[in-house]
Design an enzyme around this catalytic site. Structure first.
Site, PDB file in Angstrom:
ATOM      1  N   GLU A   1      46.882  76.782 108.541  1.00  0.00           N
ATOM      2  CA  GLU A   1      47.476  76.315 107.792  1.00  0.00           C
ATOM      3  C   GLU A   1      45.811  76.846 106.597  1.00  0.00           C
ATOM      4  OE1 GLU A   1      47.961  71.934 107.083  1.00  0.00           O
ATOM      5  OE2 GLU A   1      49.787  71.445 108.639  1.00  0.00           O
TER       6      GLU A   1
ATOM      7  N   HIS B   1      47.763  68.137  96.299  1.00  0.00           N
ATOM      8  CA  HIS B   1      48.500  69.128  97.118  1.00  0.00           C
ATOM      9  C   HIS B   1      49.017  70.752  95.817  1.00  0.00           C
ATOM     10  CE1 HIS B   1      51.286  71.314  99.876  1.00  0.00           C
ATOM     11  NE2 HIS B   1      50.381  70.777 100.931  1.00  0.00           N
TER      12      HIS B   1
ATOM     13  N   ARG C   1      42.149  73.624  99.629  1.00  0.00           N
ATOM     14  CA  ARG C   1      43.249  73.027  99.111  1.00  0.00           C
ATOM     15  C   ARG C   1      43.268  73.193  96.915  1.00  0.00           C
ATOM     16  NH1 ARG C   1      46.190  68.334 101.584  1.00  0.00           N
ATOM     17  NH2 ARG C   1      47.040  69.512 103.485  1.00  0.00           N
TER      18      ARG C   1
ATOM     19  N   HIS D   1      47.645  64.257  96.200  1.00  0.00           N
ATOM     20  CA  HIS D   1      48.569  64.117  97.605  1.00  0.00           C
ATOM     21  C   HIS D   1      47.478  62.956  98.619  1.00  0.00           C
ATOM     22  CE1 HIS D   1      50.096  65.150 100.872  1.00  0.00           C
ATOM     23  NE2 HIS D   1      49.139  65.771 101.487  1.00  0.00           N
TER      24      HIS D   1
ATOM     25  N   ARG E   1      39.177  67.829 101.269  1.00  0.00           N
ATOM     26  CA  ARG E   1      40.033  67.218 102.897  1.00  0.00           C
ATOM     27  C   ARG E   1      40.271  68.403 103.504  1.00  0.00           C
ATOM     28  NH1 ARG E   1      44.577  66.084 105.289  1.00  0.00           N
ATOM     29  NH2 ARG E   1      45.768  65.441 103.311  1.00  0.00           N
TER      30      ARG E   1
END
Ligand code: SIN
Length: 510
Positions: free
Chosen positions: A115, A243, A290, A351, A386
């Site tokens: 990811e 997100h 992100r 998110h 995160r």
């Protein structure tokens, strides 16, 4: 209904369930798990798609990856706990006890995916429904434990502190401790006193306060607000993670997540002209951290007045996509898109709550006898942003560590005198649901437009003024109206918004 336990756990996602499973090893203690949901699986864990990090012993890069995603703001001691302890806990709880099914390679080893912002593939998954596989397997295991009771449709209203017990204001500084919670019974329309020697909050995050989000509707900050009212410490509340890729479809509020693993496995972001715009923003392109990808998408949308951008995974075959991402494939087909041929319109959405109730590395909060685990807690692991797929692992690891600490220090004697605790007096006045709905929408629009991905001092000041006025109105209304889960949520929401805005203003002094 039994309302006294050795340990009361509020919330039934991965963190709360792990705490219960570890505690239950001591057969002499009783554990009560309560949730406001109709079913215990109603939690954000259930909706997690991508996966959970598995930290191999020779993974030297995890620390650097977490710090890179968070711009070096993660707490290194929290990373150390994850690095040293999480794989043992993963094996004990998920593999040996819950027997969670994960995708595997032909030789039986765990399959690993990639990811964004991960330098190597290290994410264990079950297709695109990893959270569901984890949640259901943990609940099934808990079913076999005699000393754990799960009770549904119970909304925690407030923590019970020793001040409710008649401790004087002077004694309070030294002696104030949490004795359980006042809990609203949605079926019986009454408030029970749930009493316990230790209380664990596992109530999740705050992302449903935003107009567009990927969470369940319960992510409205109940735990944060209860701690704030009891005088506990919250930290990093301004660090809400958005997100980058949720489906820009007809259901505008709870947006359908399009897992980061899609980009991890080669999906590209295109603007409506078909250009791959991430080249302008970061050398890792779609696999940048992100916050950077979400911000880039918003910049493109705002500057060009586009409603969305697009995710392109058409280089993969229909067979592969329908097996590897079956939930997403079906959802998009139901919305008349074949992801092997069509571009998918995407927008960012709230998110994850990186901050929360401040804890130490054992889940202990600033309030005696109160622990917090999972998304409601702030261990410092995530810093300002995160790293993908660390959240399930954080919930699992710190849920377990909190149980270890509780097992160590649980007193034999009862710490409260039920007779001394006041009963909750229910107000009688009927409330108007349209007021609640309208207030909720004001909150969601204000948070999305003024406290969202792009913030400024002016927007934050406007938001503070609006939320402050709303707070005054809601507190009046709350005092007189008959209790209801939605009203409890509304009061918590407005209080938590105020905290997020105030924290954000500290970072926007000019
Ligand atoms: C995703 O599947 O993209 C979500 C994973 C996460 O939030 O860590």
């Amino acid at each position: 209904m039994k309302t006294t336990y050795d340990v009361l756990i509020i919330g039934t996602g991965i963190a709360g369930l792990t705490t219960a499973i570890k505690l239950a090893e001591n057969k002499d203690i009783s554990i009560g798990l309560i949730t406001r949901g109709k079913k215990p699986e109603e939690s954000n864990t259930y909706w997690a798609q991508g996966g959970i990090i598995y930290v191999e012993t020779d993974d030297e890069k995890i620390q650097a990856d977490i710090q890179l995603a968070s711009k070096n703001t993660s707490y290194d001691k929290a990373i150390e706990v994850i690095t040293k302890d999480s794989s043992k806990i993963f094996k004990e709880i998920l593999v040996d006890k819950a027997k969670t099914v994960f995708n595997s390679n032909d030789d039986g080893s765990l399959a690993l995916t990639q990811e964004a912002a991960h330098s190597i593939p290290r994410i264990v998954y079950n297709t695109d429904a990893t959270g569901k596989a984890i949640e259901i397997s943990l609940l099934k295991y808990i079913d076999s434990l005699e000393n754990v009771s799960i009770l549904t449709e119970l909304t925690a209203v407030d923590l019970i502190t020793s001040s409710h017990h008649g401790v004087s204001i002077h004694q309070r500084y030294e002696e104030d401790k949490i004795l359980g919670a006042y809990v609203f019974d949605q079926k019986e329309n009454k408030v029970h006193k749930f009493l316990a020697k230790k209380t664990v909050l596992a109530t999740g995050g705050v992302n449903a306060l935003y107009l567009h989000h990927t969470n369940g509707l319960g992510a409205r900050g109940d735990g944060h607000a209860m701690v704030r009212r009891a005088g506990g410490v919250l930290a990093n509340m301004e660090f809400i993670q958005f997100h980058p890729t949720t489906f820009f479809g007809p259901i505008a509020q709870k947006r359908f997540l399009l897992t980061e693993a899609l980009r991890g496995e080669g999906a590209k972001l295109l603007n409506p002209n078909g250009d791959r715009f991430m080249e302008k923003y970061h050398k890792y392109l779609e696999l940048a951290p992100r916050d950077i990808v979400s911000d880039a998408i918003m910049t493109e949308m705002i500057e060009n007045k586009w409603e969305s951008v697009y995710l392109d995974i058409t280089h993969e075959s229909r067979e592969h996509l329908s097996t590897r991402f079956p939930t997403i494939f079906k959802y998009l087909l139901d919305h008349k898109l074949d992801m092997s041929k069509d571009l998918i319109p995407v927008v960012p959405a709230a998110h994850y709550t990186c901050g929360g109730v401040k804890t130490d590395l054992w889940g202990q909060t600033s309030l005696n006898n109160l622990f917090a685990v999972g998304e409601v807690a702030c261990t410092g692991l995530h810093g300002v942003n995160r790293l993908a797929s660390t959240s399930l692992l954080e919930g699992l690891t710190f849920g377990y560590k909190a149980a270890e600490k509780i097992l160590d220090e649980l007193p034999n004697e009862v710490i409260y005198d039920e007779e001394k605790l006041k009963n909750w007096n229910l107000s009688k006045e009927h409330f108007d649901m349209s007021l609640i709905n309208q207030d909720k929408m004001i909150i969601k629009h204000t948070m999305w437009n003024y406290v969202g991905i792009k913030k400024s001092r002016n927007r934050l000041l406007r938001a503070k003024a609006m939320v402050s006025e709303l707070n005054t109105q809601i507190q009046k209304f709350y005092k007189d109206a008959v209790l209801h889960d939605d009203l409890i949520g509304l009061r918590n929401s407005v209080e938590v918004c105020y905290t997020i805005i105030s924290a954000s203003l500290r970072g926007h002094k000019e």
